[in-house]
Design an enzyme around this catalytic site. Structure first.
Site, mmCIF file in Angstrom:
data_model
loop_
_atom_site.group_PDB
_atom_site.id
_atom_site.type_symbol
_atom_site.label_atom_id
_atom_site.label_comp_id
_atom_site.label_asym_id
_atom_site.label_seq_id
_atom_site.Cartn_x
_atom_site.Cartn_y
_atom_site.Cartn_z
ATOM 1 N N MET A 110 45.161 35.568 44.397
ATOM 2 C CA MET A 110 44.072 35.392 44.667
ATOM 3 C C MET A 110 43.957 33.625 44.584
ATOM 4 O O MET A 110 42.782 33.259 45.096
ATOM 5 C CB MET A 110 43.330 35.611 43.388
ATOM 6 N N ASP A 128 39.594 42.244 33.980
ATOM 7 C CA ASP A 128 40.897 42.157 34.069
ATOM 8 C C ASP A 128 41.818 41.581 32.902
ATOM 9 O O ASP A 128 42.402 40.688 32.823
ATOM 10 C CB ASP A 128 41.247 41.219 35.331
#
Length: 615
Positions: free
Chosen positions: A1, A113
């Site tokens: 990411m 997450d």
């Protein structure tokens, strides 16, 4: 990411962590809008356990965050180095994580997450949570569409797998999985593919940590079970609710040692740890330590991948990744289509023979574990199974049956003749508790030695039951006050005393004992001298009676004192009281039969007079 750089903010002259999003994300306007919004939300969180966001910006096609630099390492690094943590230390790490999540939940944010890679521990032992809202920003990208799930498979709640939906209770679930990993050193589920792990999150119940590591306290089992309930409504309402439970558990846990036996200490980081910055990448572990697979945040298909938007220009890396995922999904589907699953039947309370037959009928194999004692489940019946009832397992799998050994009973040991302290030790070593300790007169057993116990030696009682001890007081001076001189001298002589009689003028009834030495109930040695003082015997009884407080009149009513020697003391007392006499009982031995009485049988006394009974 993203790629994270160590950078210097030249305006404020401070070191920061600069998180630069990958180009594929920065090219997506929807992602940039969501990312900026999430960055603002995180920046509003002022909490000591949240990695602070200082700034956000774009530079042409570069999207970045300026964040607090946290020198130290991730919780994943700690687990790689130490394997697993003691329960108290695990809670001391989890509690600040829950505090950070709780602050976010109160502000309406969901992390999505939670995992050890997103928990940073500074060199001075502070705990920080990073990457709030990043998964939510990813959901806005062109790379994810309906049918995709965002997160890390090993920590993903069932509703994230099945519906792609996440709320504060999804974070609670992930925190429960992380606690499981902290105390056991491994995640509850593993599998050949991410989909097989996801399947188990949806269909299985997270096992108790103590089923893997037996010294994990029951408080941890309860906390993990509550946090990882498959239904969101069965979990704590948010991280703050779980925080309260975790703090209570930490308060009630005893201070123990770590799994290797060294004293428990709060983790304060390595003495010379290399600085690190907030990120989710894997670190290399020392060569001597087993390496855990990095828990990467995944963009995983729930059913199958959505078609790419027309005009999208994927890189070769993404093309390769897509091909790998298509193959993985296909193999996973084939695997599940070829594998038959059955539910573990509820065998608790059934006999071992019946349980084995029921399991075999479902195609399951059985292993019988060592039995355990239980107060409620009778011997020979099934106490528990592993996996637990209603868990789904492959046909042909082996399940473990734990039979009950029935209530545990301990035999009362023989302590007769021991000293009181030795008897206490013997009873404690047998798994029992010492109750009261009483001293009884006993000439046959040496003073200070145990006569008997209650319950008696050889009786089988519950583990931890109380056992009363009766210790010999040896020879005890009886109370002969009020007895006649001859009776008192005869009785004391028979008990082994050297009796001396001293007659004095007194207003008491003639020839009766008015004092004694030693005093009643004193512990003495056999053959000890005993002095009894009696009222002079040469006085006529009626002269004494008329000199007393009683007024002799011709119309004075008298009652005959019945003979009660040899009768049960309770029956004798009732008989005398029915005639209007007061009764005073004086114990000589441990019997319940009247041995002496005063006044003597067939004596006449006014109503209300006191009759002494020795038993």
């Amino acid at each position: 990411m993203a790629t994270v750089y160590l950078a210097l903010d030249i305006r404020l002259d401070r070191t920061v962590a600069l998180k630069v999003m990958h180009r594929s994300l920065a090219d997506d306007p929807a992602f940039v809008r969501r990312f900026i919004g999430e960055a603002k939300s995180v920046a509003s969180l002022s909490h000591p356990n949240v990695v602070h966001v200082f700034d956000q910006g774009t530079d042409h096609d570069i999207v970045y965050l300026s964040m607090e630099y946290v020198p130290g390492r991730t919780l994943r690094d700690v687990l790689r180095e130490r394997g697993r943590l003691p329960a108290r230390e695990a809670l001391e790490i989890l509690i600040p994580v829950l505090a950070a999540l709780g602050a976010a939940h109160q502000a309406g944010m969901v992390h999505r997450d939670v995992k050890p890679e997103n928990v940073l521990i500074t060199d001075d032992g502070r705990v920080k949570v990073v990457d709030f809202g990043l998964a939510r920003a990813i959901e806005a990208t062109n790379q994810t569409r309906t049918g995709m799930m965002i997160g890390t498979i090993g920590y993903m709640a069932p509703e994230q797998v099945t519906m792609g939906a996440a709320d504060v209770r999804s974070d609670v679930y992930a925190a429960g999985i992380m606690l499981f990993e902290l105390v056991t050193g491994q995640q509850p589920y593993d599998g050949a593919t991410p989909m097989s792990v996801a399947y188990r999150h949806v269909h299985d119940t997270v096992p108790a940590p103590s089923s893997l590591i037996h010294d994990v306290p029951p408080l941890i089992d309860t906390l993990v079970a509550h946090a990882t309930a498959r239904e969101p409504q069965d979990r704590p309402a948010d991280a703050t609710a779980m925080l309260v439970a975790a703090v209570d558990a930490h308060r009630m846990l005893p201070r123990t040692t770590d799994p290797q036996g060294s004293p428990v200490r709060p983790y304060t980081g390595p003495a010379h740890a290399a600085p690190s910055v907030p990120h989710t990448g894997a670190h290399s572990a020392p060569a001597s330590m087993p390496q855990a697979a990095p828990a990467h945040t995944l963009i995983q298909p729930r059913v199958e991948a959505a078609p790419a938007r027309r005009g999208f220009r994927p890189s070769w890396f993404l093309v390769t990744l897509a091909a790998v995922m298509v193959v993985a999904v296909g193999l996973t589907g084939w695997y599940f289509s070829q594998t038959e699953y059955v539910r573990v039947p509820d065998l608790v309370g059934k006999s071992l023979v019946v349980a084995e037959k029921n399991a075999a009928g479902l195609g399951l194999k059985v292993r019988t574990a060592q039995g355990q004692h239980d107060e409620k489940v009778a011997e020979g019946l099934i106490l528990s199974t592993d996996p637990v009832p209603q868990s789904e397992v492959e046909s042909g799998s082996t399940i473990t049956l734990v039979p009950s050994l029935g209530p545990k009973r301990v035999t009362v040991p023989n302590t007769a003749g021991m000293t009181g302290n030795d008897a206490r030790d013997t009873i404690a070593k047998a798994g029992l508790t010492v109750g009261s300790v009483k001293r009884l007169a006993n000439q046959q057993v040496e003073r200070d030695k145990v006569i008997r116990t209650s319950p008696q030696v050889g009786e089988r009682v519950k583990e931890g039951a109380k056992v009363n001890i009766y210790v010999s007081a040896g020879l005890v001076m009886p109370d002969v006050t009020g007895m006649t001189k001859d009776e008192a001298a005869g009785y004391l002589g028979g008990q082994g005393f050297q009796v001396q009689v001293n007659e004095v003028d007194d207003d008491a009834e003639p020839c009766t004992v008015i004092a004694q030495a030693p005093k009643a109930k004193a512990e003495v040695d056999k053959g000890a001298p005993a002095m009894i003082t009696v009222a002079r015997c040469q006085t006529d009884f009626w002269d004494w009676f008329r000199r007393g407080d009683h007024e002799a009149r011709d119309d004075q009513q008298f009652s005959m004192v019945p003979a009660v020697i040899g009768k049960d003391v309770k029956d004798a007392q009732a008989e005398l009281q029915a005639l209007g006499f007061q009764v005073r009982l004086q114990r000589l031995a441990n019997g319940g039969v009247v041995q002496y009485q005063r006044p003597l049988p067939n004596s006449e006394r006014p109503p209300g007079s006191t009759v002494y009974l020795w038993h």
